[in-house]
Enzyme design. Structure first.
Site, PDB file in Angstrom:
ATOM      1  N   HIS A 103       0.448  -1.843  -0.072  1.00  0.00           N
ATOM      2  CA  HIS A 103       0.125   0.108   0.206  1.00  0.00           C
ATOM      3  C   HIS A 103       0.919   1.225   0.093  1.00  0.00           C
ATOM      4  CE1 HIS A 103      -4.133  -2.066   1.082  1.00  0.00           C
ATOM      5  NE2 HIS A 103      -2.823  -3.096   0.921  1.00  0.00           N
ATOM      6  N   ASP A 135       3.207   9.700  -0.751  1.00  0.00           N
ATOM      7  CA  ASP A 135       2.221   8.549   0.256  1.00  0.00           C
ATOM      8  C   ASP A 135       1.907   7.353  -1.075  1.00  0.00           C
ATOM      9  OD1 ASP A 135      -0.121   8.344   1.442  1.00  0.00           O
ATOM     10  OD2 ASP A 135      -0.794   9.545   1.286  1.00  0.00           O
TER      11      ASP A 135
HETATM   12  C1  GDG Z   1      -1.885   3.670   3.562  1.00  0.00           C
HETATM   13  C2  GDG Z   1      -1.366   4.335   2.637  1.00  0.00           C
HETATM   14  C3  GDG Z   1      -2.562   4.568   0.746  1.00  0.00           C
HETATM   15  C4  GDG Z   1      -8.866   9.967   7.685  1.00  0.00           C
HETATM   16  N1  GDG Z   1      -9.331  10.100   8.668  1.00  0.00           N
HETATM   17  C5  GDG Z   1     -11.169  10.105   9.331  1.00  0.00           C
HETATM   18  C6  GDG Z   1     -11.073   9.094   7.942  1.00  0.00           C
HETATM   19  N2  GDG Z   1     -10.134   8.500   7.409  1.00  0.00           N
HETATM   20  C7  GDG Z   1     -10.240   7.539   6.216  1.00  0.00           C
HETATM   21  C8  GDG Z   1     -10.194   8.251   5.200  1.00  0.00           C
HETATM   22  C9  GDG Z   1      -9.272   7.153   4.127  1.00  0.00           C
HETATM   23  C10 GDG Z   1      -8.427   7.576   4.857  1.00  0.00           C
HETATM   24  O1  GDG Z   1      -8.654   6.826   6.447  1.00  0.00           O
HETATM   25  C11 GDG Z   1      -7.104   7.253   4.947  1.00  0.00           C
HETATM   26  O2  GDG Z   1      -6.265   6.929   3.692  1.00  0.00           O
HETATM   27  P1  GDG Z   1      -5.231   6.989   3.515  1.00  0.00           P
HETATM   28  O3  GDG Z   1      -4.969   6.638   1.406  1.00  0.00           O
HETATM   29  O4  GDG Z   1      -4.748   8.675   2.914  1.00  0.00           O
HETATM   30  O5  GDG Z   1      -3.620   7.125   3.854  1.00  0.00           O
HETATM   31  P2  GDG Z   1      -3.172   5.834   4.875  1.00  0.00           P
HETATM   32  O6  GDG Z   1      -3.948   5.825   5.960  1.00  0.00           O
HETATM   33  O7  GDG Z   1      -1.634   5.898   5.301  1.00  0.00           O
HETATM   34  O8  GDG Z   1      -3.248   4.500   4.293  1.00  0.00           O
HETATM   35  C12 GDG Z   1      -1.654   5.204   1.450  1.00  0.00           C
HETATM   36  C13 GDG Z   1      -3.884   3.101   1.326  1.00  0.00           C
HETATM   37  O9  GDG Z   1      -2.754   3.091   2.400  1.00  0.00           O
HETATM   38  C14 GDG Z   1      -4.715   2.861   0.544  1.00  0.00           C
HETATM   39  O10 GDG Z   1      -3.767   1.601  -0.130  1.00  0.00           O
HETATM   40  O11 GDG Z   1      -3.767   5.058  -0.490  1.00  0.00           O
HETATM   41  O12 GDG Z   1      -0.914   5.955   0.082  1.00  0.00           O
HETATM   42  O13 GDG Z   1      -0.210   5.572   3.321  1.00  0.00           O
HETATM   43  O14 GDG Z   1      -9.986   6.430   3.969  1.00  0.00           O
HETATM   44  O15 GDG Z   1     -11.567   8.377   5.099  1.00  0.00           O
HETATM   45  N3  GDG Z   1     -12.499   7.940   8.301  1.00  0.00           N
HETATM   46  C15 GDG Z   1     -12.693   8.787   9.361  1.00  0.00           C
HETATM   47  N4  GDG Z   1     -12.681   9.142  10.210  1.00  0.00           N
HETATM   48  C16 GDG Z   1     -11.315  10.279  10.247  1.00  0.00           C
HETATM   49  O16 GDG Z   1     -11.654  11.197  10.597  1.00  0.00           O
HETATM   50  N5  GDG Z   1     -14.052   7.365   9.252  1.00  0.00           N
END
Ligand code: GDG
Length: 483
Positions: free
Chosen positions: A168, A380
């Site tokens: 990821h 990212d």
């Molecule tokens: C890893 C990789 C890759 C965030 N705040 C809240 C909340 N979230 C959810 C978001 C989103 C998720 O968390 C964050 O996803 P990201 O992709 O932005 O980042 P990572 O957690 O670092 O994920 C990344 C991912 O894996 C998938 O392959 O994209 O690059 O680092 O879904 O919505 N959800 C809720 N409340 C919050 O306050 N309910």
């Protein structure tokens, strides 16, 4: 249909002790869970992972937490030392910073590697215990890169139909990867999988470059987008599979009455202002201080923004037990204090800062209400927040400012405004550009981004991964539409 077995370090929820025999269950946030959970819920299967507590796993809270999941959950236990050395140590002090090109954050403590191997072996044992020969085994992410090696050492991989892996986070270029003391052992372990999925073409290019340099005995055969590595008389397929989101659930959620109302309320709290949204887990890879500095720079250089923009920065607590993350939060707090101290007036506070989890309704309301999403990770794997923002913009409005180093940039350029997150002045100029953008240009760009995010959604992602898996020599599940 073959059964799907998902293996990841964390389960989609965390258990926490709230006193003797009292437990809380919190849904996990993070990209992996957001993407994989809907897939298992629709399709069924088994999820093997750790519920986030060190020591013995309490049976009753586990079964209460998983009763209505729609899939089977198998918990792997970690001792406190394993949690410290495998999870906080090798995974989060070595691999995470190194793979995000932040080698100065690495702590290459040699004891961590042993713990990493040992815990990966534990996951391999869980797979042996629960998997049947025709199961599709899908291991996820940087914590578990040694699992296939551990299975082969146990000589059981031959009886499994195919071992697949998806990373990821980004895969770094050779000059950075070469700093890893265990570079050969780790690459050798990854080559024990049958299919390796990465997020972007850039990650595949970096991975193949590392294989060529570190493992010259492995032969890389590439034709167009297809890559095969010959290693130890086996063939390993490597490809890019950009992860997506459950578009419909964001779009439908954003249309709901509750979200419409919450979004209107949010807008009404900041009359005459354009709202800029930053939303990230607390992590130094997400570029939060750099973004705040860019916002400060924009306010310093462009007085027309005073009283006309508000940055809503949501920081979701994550890994807060690690002292480095705690210090990092202090830096963010001070920058927010500095900006608000310098620029606030009686009726305008430039940064609204929340250090907490939002529930889904609040999150969607923020996506709907904010005119600009300001998403600027230093690096990212993908960044799902960028895609969720587009899916939630049912009015086809809104500007996305996105780091050129987020995997999502490859799919969303040229309609997102791409920035270098290390270039504070360029980011500040881009805030001004977004602020001044006409409604028609915003709509043109947002429409095209929504089209991409809708089409290349999480089911398309699983579909393409399973299809690649089904083309492996050994028997794997066939195409699955509408999981
Ligand atoms: C890893 C990789 C890759 C965030 N705040 C809240 C909340 N979230 C959810 C978001 C989103 C998720 O968390 C964050 O996803 P990201 O992709 O932005 O980042 P990572 O957690 O670092 O994920 C990344 C991912 O894996 C998938 O392959 O994209 O690059 O680092 O879904 O919505 N959800 C809720 N409340 C919050 O306050 N309910």
């Amino acid at each position: 249909m073959n059964r799907l077995i998902v293996v990841s370090n964390r389960l989609p929820f965390a258990l926490d002790s709230a006193g003797e025999d009292l437990w809380t269950v919190t849904p996990a946030t993070g990209g992996l869970v957001s993407a994989v959970e809907p897939v298992l819920r629709y399709r069924g299967g088994t999820w093997i992972g750790w519920p986030g507590i060190a020591g013995e796993i309490p049976k009753k809270p586990m079964s209460d937490a998983t009763r209505d999941a729609g899939y089977r959950v198998v918990a792997v236990a970690l001792s406190e030392t394993e949690r410290n050395e495998f999870y906080y140590g090798y995974s989060n002090e070595v691999i995470w910073p190194l793979f995000h090109d932040l080698q100065n954050f690495c702590n290459f403590d040699p004891t961590y590697w042993q713990a990493y191997k040992q815990v990966n072996e534990r996951y391999a044992d869980a797979i042996i215990r629960y998997a049947r020969p025709d199961d599709f085994i899908w291991v996820h992410d940087y914590h578990l890169m040694y699992v296939a090696q551990a299975l082969r050492e146990r000589r059981t991989s031959q009886s499994l139909s195919g071992l697949t892996f998806f990373l990821h986070i980004p895969f770094p270029p050779y000059d950075i990867f070469a700093k890893l003391p265990q570079q050969r052992r780790l690459l050798g372990a990854l080559l024990q999988f049958d299919l390796l999925g990465l997020q972007t073409r850039r990650d595949v290019r970096n991975f193949l470059q590392c294989v060529r340099r570190v493992m010259p005995e492995a032969k890389v055969l590439s034709r167009d987008e297809r890559h095969t590595i010959r290693f130890e008389d086996r063939k390993i397929r490597v490809g890019h599979f950009p992860i997506g989101i459950d578009f419909d659930s964001f779009e439908n959620g954003a249309k709901s009455e509750a979200v419409s109302q919450a979004s209107q309320q949010l807008r009404a709290s900041f009359p005459h202002c354009q709202l800029i949204l930053g939303s990230d887990r607390l992590d130094y890879s997400k570029g939060i201080p750099e973004r705040l500095r860019a916002f400060r720079n924009a306010l310093e250089r462009y007085p027309e923004l005073h009283g006309r923009v508000v940055l809503i920065q949501i920081v979701v607590p994550s890994r807060v037990d690690i002292p480095k993350y705690h210090e990092f939060k202090g830096r963010i707090d001070r920058l927010v204090g500095d900006i608000n101290g310098r620029f606030s007036t009686n009726n305008w506070i430039p940064v609204q800062y929340h250090f907490r989890n939002l529930n889904r309704e609040e999150l969607l309301a923020h996506y709907r209400a904010c005119d600009i999403a300001f998403i600027t990770p230093l690096k990212d794997g993908m960044n799902l927040v960028a895609k969720e923002y587009c899916a939630s913009r049912i009015d086809e409005d809104g500007v996305l400012i996105l780091s050129q180093f987020a995997g999502a940039a490859a799919q969303l350029k040229p309609d997102a405004l791409l920035v270098n997150p290390y270039d504070v002045e360029q980011m500040a100029d881009t805030v001004l550009k977004a602020f001044r953008m006409t409604r028609s240009e915003r709509a043109r760009r947002m429409k095209r981004m929504r089209r991409v995010v809708r089409k290349e959604n999480v089911f398309w992602w699983v579909d393409s991964f399973l299809t690649a898996g089904s083309q492996l020599a050994r028997r794997l599940p066939g195409r699955q539409r509408n999981l």
